[in-house]
Design a protein around this motif. Sequence first.
Motif, PDB file in Angstrom:
ATOM      1  N   PRO A   1      22.320  13.420   1.673  1.00  0.00           N
ATOM      2  CA  PRO A   1      21.014  13.514   2.376  1.00  0.00           C
ATOM      3  C   PRO A   1      19.835  13.943   1.386  1.00  0.00           C
ATOM      4  CG  PRO A   1      22.558  15.192   3.057  1.00  0.00           C
ATOM      5  CD  PRO A   1      23.252  14.274   2.375  1.00  0.00           C
ATOM      6  N   LYS A   2      20.450  14.724   0.478  1.00  0.00           N
ATOM      7  CA  LYS A   2      19.386  15.143  -0.735  1.00  0.00           C
ATOM      8  C   LYS A   2      18.810  13.998  -1.369  1.00  0.00           C
ATOM      9  CE  LYS A   2      21.452  19.837  -1.104  1.00  0.00           C
ATOM     10  NZ  LYS A   2      21.944  20.771  -2.186  1.00  0.00           N
ATOM     11  N   PHE A   3      19.858  13.254  -1.639  1.00  0.00           N
ATOM     12  CA  PHE A   3      19.261  11.974  -2.737  1.00  0.00           C
ATOM     13  C   PHE A   3      18.388  10.909  -1.806  1.00  0.00           C
ATOM     14  CE2 PHE A   3      23.171  12.132  -5.736  1.00  0.00           C
ATOM     15  CZ  PHE A   3      22.436  13.162  -6.356  1.00  0.00           C
ATOM     16  N   ILE A   4      18.939  10.655  -0.507  1.00  0.00           N
ATOM     17  CA  ILE A   4      17.963   9.630   0.236  1.00  0.00           C
ATOM     18  C   ILE A   4      16.578  10.531   0.250  1.00  0.00           C
ATOM     19  CG2 ILE A   4      17.513   9.039   2.872  1.00  0.00           C
ATOM     20  CD1 ILE A   4      20.628   8.644   2.899  1.00  0.00           C
ATOM     21  N   LYS A   5      16.521  11.862   0.625  1.00  0.00           N
ATOM     22  CA  LYS A   5      15.172  12.619   0.610  1.00  0.00           C
ATOM     23  C   LYS A   5      14.216  12.267  -0.559  1.00  0.00           C
ATOM     24  CE  LYS A   5      13.228  16.672   2.387  1.00  0.00           C
ATOM     25  NZ  LYS A   5      13.140  18.172   2.724  1.00  0.00           N
ATOM     26  N   LEU A   6      15.028  12.471  -1.651  1.00  0.00           N
ATOM     27  CA  LEU A   6      14.182  12.475  -2.987  1.00  0.00           C
ATOM     28  C   LEU A   6      13.701  10.942  -3.222  1.00  0.00           C
ATOM     29  CD1 LEU A   6      14.863  14.096  -6.428  1.00  0.00           C
ATOM     30  CD2 LEU A   6      14.532  11.531  -6.198  1.00  0.00           C
ATOM     31  N   ALA A   7      14.653   9.909  -2.860  1.00  0.00           N
ATOM     32  CA  ALA A   7      14.089   8.428  -3.261  1.00  0.00           C
ATOM     33  C   ALA A   7      13.272   8.278  -2.412  1.00  0.00           C
ATOM     34  CB  ALA A   7      15.302   7.473  -2.830  1.00  0.00           C
ATOM     35  N   GLU A   8      13.204   8.522  -0.985  1.00  0.00           N
ATOM     36  CA  GLU A   8      12.111   8.147  -0.112  1.00  0.00           C
ATOM     37  C   GLU A   8      10.804   9.032  -0.493  1.00  0.00           C
ATOM     38  OE1 GLU A   8      11.911   6.113   2.293  1.00  0.00           O
ATOM     39  OE2 GLU A   8      13.996   5.473   1.990  1.00  0.00           O
ATOM     40  N   SER A   9      10.764  10.149  -0.955  1.00  0.00           N
ATOM     41  CA  SER A   9       9.774  11.120  -1.436  1.00  0.00           C
ATOM     42  C   SER A   9       9.077  10.311  -2.548  1.00  0.00           C
ATOM     43  CB  SER A   9      10.196  12.627  -1.834  1.00  0.00           C
ATOM     44  OG  SER A   9      10.745  12.614  -2.724  1.00  0.00           O
TER      45      SER A   9
ATOM     46  N   PHE B   1       8.875  19.704  -7.352  1.00  0.00           N
ATOM     47  CA  PHE B   1       8.738  19.700  -8.787  1.00  0.00           C
ATOM     48  C   PHE B   1       9.200  18.435  -9.656  1.00  0.00           C
ATOM     49  CE2 PHE B   1      10.257  20.688 -13.138  1.00  0.00           C
ATOM     50  CZ  PHE B   1       9.081  21.357 -13.670  1.00  0.00           C
ATOM     51  N   ALA B   2      10.253  17.878  -9.027  1.00  0.00           N
ATOM     52  CA  ALA B   2      10.511  16.650  -9.873  1.00  0.00           C
ATOM     53  C   ALA B   2       9.333  15.434  -9.713  1.00  0.00           C
ATOM     54  CB  ALA B   2      12.007  16.064  -9.521  1.00  0.00           C
ATOM     55  N   ASN B   3       8.982  15.667  -8.281  1.00  0.00           N
ATOM     56  CA  ASN B   3       7.702  14.440  -8.064  1.00  0.00           C
ATOM     57  C   ASN B   3       6.407  14.646  -8.748  1.00  0.00           C
ATOM     58  OD1 ASN B   3       9.909  13.084  -6.428  1.00  0.00           O
ATOM     59  ND2 ASN B   3       9.075  14.318  -4.533  1.00  0.00           N
ATOM     60  N   GLU B   4       6.301  16.021  -8.904  1.00  0.00           N
ATOM     61  CA  GLU B   4       4.951  16.047  -9.860  1.00  0.00           C
ATOM     62  C   GLU B   4       5.184  16.037 -11.625  1.00  0.00           C
ATOM     63  OE1 GLU B   4       1.252  17.764 -10.450  1.00  0.00           O
ATOM     64  OE2 GLU B   4       2.253  17.149  -8.387  1.00  0.00           O
ATOM     65  N   GLU B   5       6.478  16.327 -11.834  1.00  0.00           N
ATOM     66  CA  GLU B   5       6.406  16.224 -13.241  1.00  0.00           C
ATOM     67  C   GLU B   5       7.643  15.293 -13.862  1.00  0.00           C
ATOM     68  OE1 GLU B   5       4.400  18.025 -15.063  1.00  0.00           O
ATOM     69  OE2 GLU B   5       3.937  19.717 -14.038  1.00  0.00           O
ATOM     70  N   MET B   6       8.508  14.960 -13.218  1.00  0.00           N
ATOM     71  CA  MET B   6       9.475  13.990 -13.860  1.00  0.00           C
ATOM     72  C   MET B   6       9.123  12.457 -13.762  1.00  0.00           C
ATOM     73  SD  MET B   6      11.685  16.054 -15.105  1.00  0.00           S
ATOM     74  CE  MET B   6      11.532  17.979 -15.097  1.00  0.00           C
ATOM     75  N   ASP B   7       9.137  12.053 -14.619  1.00  0.00           N
ATOM     76  CA  ASP B   7       8.796  10.300 -14.956  1.00  0.00           C
ATOM     77  C   ASP B   7       9.861   9.400 -14.069  1.00  0.00           C
ATOM     78  OD1 ASP B   7       6.493   9.114 -16.829  1.00  0.00           O
ATOM     79  OD2 ASP B   7       6.646  11.282 -17.001  1.00  0.00           O
TER      80      ASP B   7
ATOM     81  N   HIS C   1       1.887  12.878 -25.118  1.00  0.00           N
ATOM     82  CA  HIS C   1       2.464  12.835 -23.812  1.00  0.00           C
ATOM     83  C   HIS C   1       3.990  12.728 -23.545  1.00  0.00           C
ATOM     84  CE1 HIS C   1       2.537  12.142 -19.502  1.00  0.00           C
ATOM     85  NE2 HIS C   1       3.124  11.108 -19.812  1.00  0.00           N
ATOM     86  N   PHE C   2       4.424  13.831 -22.912  1.00  0.00           N
ATOM     87  CA  PHE C   2       5.923  14.059 -22.660  1.00  0.00           C
ATOM     88  C   PHE C   2       6.422  13.206 -21.195  1.00  0.00           C
ATOM     89  CE2 PHE C   2       5.348  17.810 -25.285  1.00  0.00           C
ATOM     90  CZ  PHE C   2       6.313  17.364 -26.269  1.00  0.00           C
ATOM     91  N   ARG C   3       7.298  12.415 -21.206  1.00  0.00           N
ATOM     92  CA  ARG C   3       7.709  11.577 -20.191  1.00  0.00           C
ATOM     93  C   ARG C   3       9.191  12.452 -19.971  1.00  0.00           C
ATOM     94  NH1 ARG C   3       6.707   5.334 -21.927  1.00  0.00           N
ATOM     95  NH2 ARG C   3       4.494   5.397 -21.485  1.00  0.00           N
ATOM     96  N   PHE C   4       8.905  13.518 -18.766  1.00  0.00           N
ATOM     97  CA  PHE C   4      10.447  14.029 -18.372  1.00  0.00           C
ATOM     98  C   PHE C   4      11.128  13.412 -17.546  1.00  0.00           C
ATOM     99  CE2 PHE C   4       7.462  17.516 -19.737  1.00  0.00           C
ATOM    100  CZ  PHE C   4       7.989  17.934 -20.779  1.00  0.00           C
ATOM    101  N   THR C   5      12.635  13.455 -17.843  1.00  0.00           N
ATOM    102  CA  THR C   5      13.637  12.952 -17.046  1.00  0.00           C
ATOM    103  C   THR C   5      14.859  13.890 -16.534  1.00  0.00           C
ATOM    104  OG1 THR C   5      13.530  10.619 -18.049  1.00  0.00           O
ATOM    105  CG2 THR C   5      15.679  11.296 -16.719  1.00  0.00           C
TER     106      THR C   5
ATOM    107  N   ASN D   1      16.933  21.120  -3.826  1.00  0.00           N
ATOM    108  CA  ASN D   1      16.374  21.743  -2.540  1.00  0.00           C
ATOM    109  C   ASN D   1      14.596  21.068  -2.691  1.00  0.00           C
ATOM    110  OD1 ASN D   1      14.711  23.187  -4.356  1.00  0.00           O
ATOM    111  ND2 ASN D   1      16.316  24.798  -4.281  1.00  0.00           N
ATOM    112  N   ASP D   2      14.093  21.460  -1.516  1.00  0.00           N
ATOM    113  CA  ASP D   2      12.827  21.039  -1.329  1.00  0.00           C
ATOM    114  C   ASP D   2      12.033  21.563  -2.711  1.00  0.00           C
ATOM    115  OD1 ASP D   2      13.611  19.881   0.988  1.00  0.00           O
ATOM    116  OD2 ASP D   2      12.576  21.423   2.318  1.00  0.00           O
TER     117      ASP D   2
END
Length: 466
Positions: free
Chosen positions: A248-256, A211-217, A192-196, A205-206
């Motif tokens: 704004p991108k970082f805030i969006k990613l953190a909230e997501s 993709f990060a939310n789906e695949e990145m630990d 099992h790969f834990r990707f970062t 971008n969105d």
Amino acid sequence: MIHQYKNNGYNIVLDVNSGMIHIVDELVYDIISLYESHDVDTIIEKMMDKYSIPENAGLLEDPISKELILEGIDEIRQLKEDGSLFTEDIYQNYISEFKNRETVVKALCLHIAHDCNLACKYCFAEEGEYHGRRAIMSYEVGKKALDFLIVNSGKRRNLEVDFFGGEPLMNFQVVRDLVKYGREQEKIHDKHFRFTLTTNGLLLNDDIIAFANEEMDNVVLSIDGRKEIHDHMRPSRNGKGSYDIILPKFIKLAESRNQSRYYVRGTFTRNNLDFSEDVIHLAELGFKQISMEPVVSLPEEPYAITEEDIPVICEEYDKLAEYMIQSKKEGRSFNFFHFMLDLSGGPCVAKRLSGCGTGTEYLAVTPWGDIYPCHQFVGEEEYLLGNVDDGIKRDDLVEGFKHCNVYSKDNCKDCFARYYCSGGCAANSYKFHNNINDTYDIGCELQRKRVECSIMLKAAELDGEE
């Protein structure tokens, strides 16, 4: 070995070898400092002398008396008998076995791009070029790296892969393709790969966030705090600041990601020794996972931290710890990476003695497939271990890293924090002393302070629950 200190109104005693922590009153705190080197009568005499002075008498709840002192001595004696105070070194006899342990590769740092769209002034990677070799990792090299990890991981199932740079999003399609390949190999090899992903955020971008939310630990987001601090040290190639673009991108990613499985990571330099203000700034923006690390630079750099800066930095850590206590009381808690210690269990023995596994369990791969002990050794040709085609060729170097531990470093032997930092960073040791079995002295001083603050925070947490 014990370590005693006072912080934020708490009298703290750390038993180094057992890891036990005691929060005690003034009298017991003072008796502990004398217990191993003085007999009972001398301890009684010294305590009676100290606490008979009016200004000291007020430190105790009860009036000083021989009986009160003897009660404290008995309490300490019981703690010693129970194995939680003045304990012997529990790892010293283990070190020979530890040096000869079998290791497997658990993690790779893939240098997806030796290129960057920022020009950070403190970058150890020289704006992503790593000693002048600008390059992009091909899918084929990346596949070979993942195959190398699988083959050399033994029976270990969980494997870590960090997509790193430079800026890895400059080669995002290969990141995407390698994740897909890794997921296919998981089923074949029962891994099992834990990707970062570590990114400066300019290209976020969105689609990438999804993709990060789906695949990145985990996702590491680079930001140095306040706008003026960040833009000064992390400008784009055209010299303009990057704060307004990435925030704004970082805030969006953190909230997501529901404020988990990420952290914003900053670097503070001599330009912002008041770095607690940068952490507070990020916390007040809503980030819950924060890291702010001291720059590690040779003294000739104008932004380098020097020994004379240490007292100021230590005060900042105290200030930050007190702010965190207050924030938690107000329902605004957040995690600060350097204050996160697991005092109930913590890392295994191997981690306590050797740390991150640089050169043995954790390796870095360049865009052209060369293998180095970690990302900070990339470009240091004397530490080139091998490549993804032929594997490890320098077993002698691997053995050297395997033997690198808190007992191989003279400065660690009497340090109370040694089982928390595990001897510090081998790359920093090499940078300042040209060998891996030394320590970076400024880093050691700051690590000790961080450990003290971490323990105090735990004490405050328990105090608040009572």
